[in-house]
Design a protein around this motif. Sequence first.
Motif, short mmCIF file in Angstrom:
data_model
loop_
_atom_site.label_atom_id
_atom_site.label_comp_id
_atom_site.label_asym_id
_atom_site.label_seq_id
_atom_site.Cartn_x
_atom_site.Cartn_y
_atom_site.Cartn_z
N TYR A 186 0.87 7.35 0.45
CA TYR A 186 0.62 5.92 0.56
C TYR A 186 -0.71 5.60 -0.10
CZ TYR A 186 4.26 5.52 4.17
OH TYR A 186 5.45 5.53 4.86
N GLN B 31 -3.84 2.76 -0.01
CA GLN B 31 -4.40 1.69 0.81
C GLN B 31 -5.64 1.13 0.12
OE1 GLN B 31 -5.67 2.64 4.87
NE2 GLN B 31 -5.32 0.52 5.51
N GLY C 234 -9.24 -3.18 3.03
CA GLY C 234 -8.88 -4.40 3.74
C GLY C 234 -7.40 -4.70 3.78
N LYS C 235 -6.59 -3.83 3.20
CA LYS C 235 -5.14 -4.04 3.16
C LYS C 235 -4.43 -2.94 3.93
CE LYS C 235 -5.46 -7.53 0.32
NZ LYS C 235 -5.12 -8.91 0.74
N SER C 236 -3.14 -3.14 4.16
CA SER C 236 -2.34 -2.12 4.84
C SER C 236 -1.82 -1.11 3.82
CB SER C 236 -1.18 -2.78 5.60
OG SER C 236 -0.27 -3.36 4.68
N PRO C 237 -1.39 0.05 4.29
CA PRO C 237 -0.89 1.08 3.35
C PRO C 237 0.40 0.64 2.65
CG PRO C 237 -1.50 2.06 5.46
CD PRO C 237 -1.51 0.58 5.65
N LEU D 4 3.62 2.25 0.31
CA LEU D 4 4.30 3.48 -0.07
C LEU D 4 4.30 3.65 -1.58
CD1 LEU D 4 6.07 5.91 0.89
CD2 LEU D 4 8.05 4.42 0.45
#
Lengths: 111, 117
Positions: A36, A38, A41-44, A46
């Motif tokens: 993943y 990331q 400040g953001k989400s992971p 894929l």
Amino acid sequence: QKEVEQNSGPLSVPEGAIASLNCTYSDRVSQSFFWYRQYSGKSPELIMSIYSNGDKEDGRFTAQLNKASQYVSLLIRDSQPSDSATYLCAVFYFGNEKLTFGTGTRLTIIP
Amino acid sequence: GAVVSQHPSWVICKSGTSVKIECRSLDFQATTMFWYRQFPKQSLMLMATSNEGSKATYEQGVEKDKFLINHASLTLSTLTVTSAHPEDSSFYICSAGPGLAGRETQYFGPGTRLLVL
């Protein structure tokens, strides 16, 4: 020993070069392996999944799995500044029913 | 890839109030969803596994009465932070996947940033 280990970095790579990210995992019945990305400040997000020994390529990304040596790696060819992020390795162990994450490697691509 | 949404993306609340965060799988059904928390510059920490139609499974050290999870349908799980305090301020992220157990590809929602004043 942690179940999934990554070098925390930071790893600095010149733009256009190959970035190599490594991950080792403990000796349990493992099923699936994931990378993943990331951004701060953001989400992971894929990038790749790999289930069998060998290489799997997707665009500039190549995942490599070696179950005998218990490592999985991610190669990023022609690195771009937009590849600068933290890369998380995750393993799905049989019977665990959840992903086990490494702590992540922070990658910086130097223009 | 599969799409997971979260709502709200940001929430600011006063200490002592409760906050509900929704996680939805938009184009697939998910019998299992996962809730994570991430503090600044730290790793993802799994809080709990949300199971449709049954009780959630909490990780060690996570207070189940503090973080209430309800997985009422195959596309929706909610996390309620009860009586929130400033130390609960964090980035809460859910994940879900359409795959078969044992080969689970997890997709993450965009996350909810909680600030408790």
